[in-house]
Design a protein around this motif. Sequence first.
Motif, PDB file in Angstrom:
ATOM      1  N   SER A   1       0.920  -1.221   0.027  1.00 24.32           N
ATOM      2  CA  SER A   1      -0.009   0.025   0.096  1.00 24.32           C
ATOM      3  C   SER A   1       0.808   1.253  -0.307  1.00 24.32           C
ATOM      4  O   SER A   1       0.316   2.277  -0.865  1.00 24.32           O
ATOM      5  CB  SER A   1      -0.855   0.057   1.063  1.00 24.32           C
TER       6      SER A   1
ATOM      7  N   LEU B   1      -7.267  -3.493  -2.187  1.00 22.51           N
ATOM      8  CA  LEU B   1      -7.839  -3.938  -0.848  1.00 22.51           C
ATOM      9  C   LEU B   1      -8.586  -5.327  -1.272  1.00 22.51           C
ATOM     10  O   LEU B   1      -8.710  -6.194  -0.443  1.00 22.51           O
ATOM     11  CB  LEU B   1      -8.726  -2.989  -0.347  1.00 22.51           C
TER      12      LEU B   1
ATOM     13  N   ALA C   1      -6.099  -7.822  -0.142  1.00 24.97           N
ATOM     14  CA  ALA C   1      -6.475  -7.931   1.385  1.00 24.97           C
ATOM     15  C   ALA C   1      -7.540  -9.038   1.567  1.00 24.97           C
ATOM     16  O   ALA C   1      -7.575  -9.877   2.254  1.00 24.97           O
ATOM     17  CB  ALA C   1      -6.603  -6.503   1.743  1.00 24.97           C
TER      18      ALA C   1
ATOM     19  N   THR D   1      -5.991  -3.839   7.140  1.00 22.44           N
ATOM     20  CA  THR D   1      -6.769  -3.568   5.877  1.00 22.44           C
ATOM     21  C   THR D   1      -7.230  -2.093   6.154  1.00 22.44           C
ATOM     22  O   THR D   1      -7.293  -1.080   5.179  1.00 22.44           O
ATOM     23  CB  THR D   1      -8.179  -4.293   5.991  1.00 22.44           C
TER      24      THR D   1
ATOM     25  N   GLY E   1      -5.914   0.762   3.896  1.00 21.80           N
ATOM     26  CA  GLY E   1      -6.888   1.717   3.122  1.00 21.80           C
ATOM     27  C   GLY E   1      -6.736   3.119   3.330  1.00 21.80           C
ATOM     28  O   GLY E   1      -6.497   3.989   2.359  1.00 21.80           O
TER      29      GLY E   1
ATOM     30  N   ALA F   1     -11.774   2.398   2.519  1.00 21.39           N
ATOM     31  CA  ALA F   1     -11.110   1.782   3.837  1.00 21.39           C
ATOM     32  C   ALA F   1     -12.074   1.378   4.871  1.00 21.39           C
ATOM     33  O   ALA F   1     -11.771   0.014   5.177  1.00 21.39           O
ATOM     34  CB  ALA F   1      -9.930   2.839   4.668  1.00 21.39           C
TER      35      ALA F   1
ATOM     36  N   TYR G   1     -13.903  -1.838   3.335  1.00 20.75           N
ATOM     37  CA  TYR G   1     -13.177  -3.385   3.295  1.00 20.75           C
ATOM     38  C   TYR G   1     -12.844  -3.614   4.618  1.00 20.75           C
ATOM     39  O   TYR G   1     -12.842  -4.914   4.823  1.00 20.75           O
ATOM     40  CB  TYR G   1     -11.940  -3.036   2.553  1.00 20.75           C
TER      41      TYR G   1
END
Length: 240
Positions: free
Chosen positions: A34, A52, A56, A115, A119, A130, A133
């Motif tokens: 990320s 994500l 993720a 996660t 995000g 963000a 997810y």
Amino acid sequence: MYDPTVARLTYRALLGRRRALILFALPALLILISVAVRMLSGADDQTAANVLGGFALATMVPLIGVIAGTGAIGPEIDDGSIVYLLSKPVKRPTIILTKLTVAIAVTMVFSALPTAIAGFVLNGNGQQVAVAYTVAALVASIAYSALFLLLGTVSRHAVVIGLVYALVWEALFGSLVAGARTLSVQQWSLAVAEKVTGGDGLITSDVGLPLAVVLLAGVTGVATWYAGQKLRTLTLAGEE
């Protein structure tokens, strides 16, 4: 229905040196990716959703679920130490529910938290990506933990089967094959994420939210119940 002693033993088993390395490695890799993506392409909502969703939710969350779910009970069955636990005056449903609670907690901490961090790094939660997810990872953690805990009670090859499911079914078929998506925990959790973003098209699922909620609850409930039944059978076999 929660036993502190069972929980302590389960946490100790899950957070042992070997498993802990894997549990920390996957979130660290997500955050590293990320940071690199943000530095190279800047803040972009679609890019954030792709990272994500592709790494993720489709890969990291189910893999951590495999580690936590199967590791909560599988090793004890394999080495026979489960007999010692079952000889204690603890109800079998309490053992399963305690181990499931621990597996869910571990999966959530090592999947949903990174996660969220990833995000915010990617786009600062633009379009609620963000948060969406993160919620999806939390919901998926519950279903994956129940599924893989069940696998740990029914098969000595639970880790292998879980990895095949996570990497082949969820990450590959669940993303590419339309018919398989309906039977994918990933798609069910994406339906929840889609609702969080307001259904603006940034995050989509092939499964409607009402059906997704029913399937998530149903799979979690049935897997937990059946794991309890298998543990009861194992108890009887051990007593005989």
